[in-house]
Design a protein around this motif. Structure first.
Motif, PDB file in Angstrom:
ATOM      1  N   GLY A 180       4.953  32.828 -10.221  1.00  0.00           N
ATOM      2  CA  GLY A 180       6.054  31.894 -10.018  1.00  0.00           C
ATOM      3  C   GLY A 180       6.839  31.675 -11.295  1.00  0.00           C
ATOM      4  O   GLY A 180       8.077  31.624 -11.274  1.00  0.00           O
ATOM      5  N   THR A 181       6.136  31.569 -12.409  1.00  0.00           N
ATOM      6  CA  THR A 181       6.799  31.411 -13.703  1.00  0.00           C
ATOM      7  C   THR A 181       7.692  32.606 -13.982  1.00  0.00           C
ATOM      8  O   THR A 181       8.831  32.481 -14.448  1.00  0.00           O
ATOM      9  CB  THR A 181       5.761  31.320 -14.828  1.00  0.00           C
ATOM     10  N   GLU A 182       7.145  33.777 -13.690  1.00  0.00           N
ATOM     11  CA  GLU A 182       7.898  34.996 -13.933  1.00  0.00           C
ATOM     12  C   GLU A 182       9.122  35.081 -13.029  1.00  0.00           C
ATOM     13  O   GLU A 182      10.221  35.433 -13.468  1.00  0.00           O
ATOM     14  CB  GLU A 182       6.980  36.180 -13.660  1.00  0.00           C
ATOM     15  N   TYR A 183       8.939  34.749 -11.753  1.00  0.00           N
ATOM     16  CA  TYR A 183      10.069  34.753 -10.816  1.00  0.00           C
ATOM     17  C   TYR A 183      11.166  33.808 -11.305  1.00  0.00           C
ATOM     18  O   TYR A 183      12.356  34.143 -11.273  1.00  0.00           O
ATOM     19  CB  TYR A 183       9.611  34.331  -9.420  1.00  0.00           C
ATOM     20  N   ALA A 184      10.750  32.619 -11.767  1.00  0.00           N
ATOM     21  CA  ALA A 184      11.743  31.639 -12.236  1.00  0.00           C
ATOM     22  C   ALA A 184      12.556  32.210 -13.384  1.00  0.00           C
ATOM     23  O   ALA A 184      13.783  32.035 -13.455  1.00  0.00           O
ATOM     24  CB  ALA A 184      11.035  30.362 -12.653  1.00  0.00           C
ATOM     25  N   ALA A 185      11.873  32.912 -14.303  1.00  0.00           N
ATOM     26  CA  ALA A 185      12.581  33.507 -15.438  1.00  0.00           C
ATOM     27  C   ALA A 185      13.578  34.551 -14.959  1.00  0.00           C
ATOM     28  O   ALA A 185      14.710  34.637 -15.445  1.00  0.00           O
ATOM     29  CB  ALA A 185      11.582  34.122 -16.414  1.00  0.00           C
ATOM     30  N   HIS A 186      13.171  35.353 -13.990  1.00  0.00           N
ATOM     31  CA  HIS A 186      14.086  36.381 -13.490  1.00  0.00           C
ATOM     32  C   HIS A 186      15.271  35.765 -12.770  1.00  0.00           C
ATOM     33  O   HIS A 186      16.393  36.273 -12.851  1.00  0.00           O
ATOM     34  CB  HIS A 186      13.337  37.332 -12.551  1.00  0.00           C
ATOM     35  N   VAL A 187      15.034  34.674 -12.059  1.00  0.00           N
ATOM     36  CA  VAL A 187      16.140  34.001 -11.376  1.00  0.00           C
ATOM     37  C   VAL A 187      17.133  33.484 -12.404  1.00  0.00           C
ATOM     38  O   VAL A 187      18.354  33.638 -12.257  1.00  0.00           O
ATOM     39  CB  VAL A 187      15.612  32.851 -10.490  1.00  0.00           C
ATOM     40  N   ARG A 188      16.613  32.891 -13.500  1.00  0.00           N
ATOM     41  CA  ARG A 188      17.501  32.368 -14.557  1.00  0.00           C
ATOM     42  C   ARG A 188      18.327  33.474 -15.171  1.00  0.00           C
ATOM     43  O   ARG A 188      19.499  33.270 -15.506  1.00  0.00           O
ATOM     44  CB  ARG A 188      16.677  31.692 -15.650  1.00  0.00           C
ATOM     45  N   GLU A 189      17.739  34.664 -15.305  1.00  0.00           N
ATOM     46  CA  GLU A 189      18.465  35.775 -15.929  1.00  0.00           C
ATOM     47  C   GLU A 189      19.422  36.449 -14.966  1.00  0.00           C
ATOM     48  O   GLU A 189      20.203  37.301 -15.366  1.00  0.00           O
ATOM     49  CB  GLU A 189      17.478  36.851 -16.390  1.00  0.00           C
ATOM     50  N   GLY A 190      19.307  36.126 -13.671  1.00  0.00           N
ATOM     51  CA  GLY A 190      20.170  36.786 -12.698  1.00  0.00           C
ATOM     52  C   GLY A 190      19.588  38.079 -12.171  1.00  0.00           C
ATOM     53  O   GLY A 190      20.271  38.836 -11.477  1.00  0.00           O
ATOM     54  N   ALA A 191      18.350  38.357 -12.486  1.00  0.00           N
ATOM     55  CA  ALA A 191      17.716  39.596 -12.014  1.00  0.00           C
ATOM     56  C   ALA A 191      17.186  39.378 -10.606  1.00  0.00           C
ATOM     57  O   ALA A 191      15.979  39.317 -10.368  1.00  0.00           O
ATOM     58  CB  ALA A 191      16.595  40.010 -12.969  1.00  0.00           C
ATOM     59  N   LEU A 192      18.101  39.264  -9.659  1.00  0.00           N
ATOM     60  CA  LEU A 192      17.753  39.001  -8.266  1.00  0.00           C
ATOM     61  C   LEU A 192      17.854  40.298  -7.470  1.00  0.00           C
ATOM     62  O   LEU A 192      18.467  41.254  -7.914  1.00  0.00           O
ATOM     63  CB  LEU A 192      18.704  37.937  -7.695  1.00  0.00           C
TER      64      LEU A 192
END
Lengths: 105, 210
Positions: B113-125
């Motif tokens: 979940g932490t990792e997903y949150a970081a990717h969401v912040r970076e726009g890596a969707l």
């Protein structure tokens, strides 16, 4: 023969060691050998998990037929499909292969 | 023979247990085939643009991925010990090992979940929603779409496994599982080990092969 707790501990230690090995190797420039090596070690770890944690060593031998056949089928699936993509040639030039990131856009 | 545990169609308890295990192996094989579709996509897109893929892998969080690997490996050990304790009639130890496995599984999901949150912040969707500034390459878009699909499907399997482990814990407390009825824990353990094996391949593919 049911694995003993010692067997589980040894298998776990080997799994950790192989994981550390994979991690370490990922920092070493190995060229084309890097990917097969990483996946090969992963396969070795999977065999350890299947034999000891999943109790294949104590089950009837016919059970092992299932994962073996699946591995063969998956290897065919992934290998032939990705192999076809890798072997594609651009018909516009002299047939030399280029990675998509080098191709003209 | 009058073993009350044995259903009418089986000659013995051993035959019944063997049938259960073989059936579980077949189910696990179908799960492997499910993931192999995604593995094939990964291999094919990587073959199409190996440099772009390697660049995208360099942007994944290798230490989070490694932590998840060690968490899952440890959880496989605790699950194996839970099965062992169940077979030998040590119900309290089995319960403890199951609880440890649950905690480790939840820990895995928290790191994810932490990792997903970081990717969401970076726009890596995934797919059309990709808008990363640090990695604008279309191949990186493909990589992260596959990343979300593969780790998402895997996380769903982790959740399913945790539910099964929890159910085993409840049945263990009620005495429905024990030294004379260890098979449900054993089969749940096999499922959990498959979840671990799948991650043992996802980890190098998504985090290490740079």
């Amino acid at each position: 023969m049911e694995p003993t707790r010692r067997s589980y501990g040894l298998a776990f230690t080997a799994l950790i060691a192989l994981s550390l090995l994979t991690l370490g190797l990922s920092f070493v420039p190995l060229g084309g050998a890097g990917i097969p090596l990483a996946l090969g070690i992963a396969a070795g770890k999977a065999v350890l998990v299947a034999l000891f944690f999943m109790h294949l060593v104590e089950q009837r031998a016919v059970n092992a037929l299932v994962p073996v056949v699946v591995i063969v089928l998956v290897a065919l699936f992934v290998g032939i499909t990705a192999g076809e993509v890798a072997a594609r040639q651009d018909p516009r030039d002299d047939g030399a292969r280029r990675s998509a990131s080098e191709a003209p856009r | 023979m009058n073993d009350p545990r044995v259903h009418v169609q089986f000659d013995s308890f051993e035959a019944q247990t063997h049938a259960a295990r073989l059936g579980m192996w077949l189910f696990l094989a179908s799960e492997v085939l499910l993931f192999s579709g995604l593995f094939t996509l990964y291999a094919s897109y990587r073959a199409h643009d190996p440099n772009g893929f390697a660049e995208a892998v360099r942007h994944s969080r290798i230490w989070l991925g490694t932590a998840m690997t060690f968490v899952l490996l440890t959880s496989s050990l605790t699950v194996a010990l839970a099965v062992h304790a169940t077979r030998h009639g040590r119900g309290r130890a089995a319960g403890g090992w199951l609880l440890a496995s649950l905690a480790l599984g939840v820990g895995f999901l928290c790191i994810k979940g932490t990792e997903y949150a970081a990717h969401v912040r970076e726009g890596a969707l995934p797919g059309v929603h990709y808008h990363s500034a640090t990695l604008p390459d279309p191949t990186a878009n493909v990589f992260f779409t596959l990343y979300w699909l593969m780790t998402g499907l895997h996380a769903l399997h982790v959740i399913g496994g945790l539910i099964a482990l929890a159910v085993c814990g409840v049945l263990l407390r009620r005495g429905r599982i024990g030294a004379r009825h260890p098979t449900p824990v054993e089969l749940t353990g096999m499922y959990w080990h498959l979840v671990d094996i799948l991650w043992l391949f996802l980890w190098p593919m998504l985090y290490l092969m740079r």
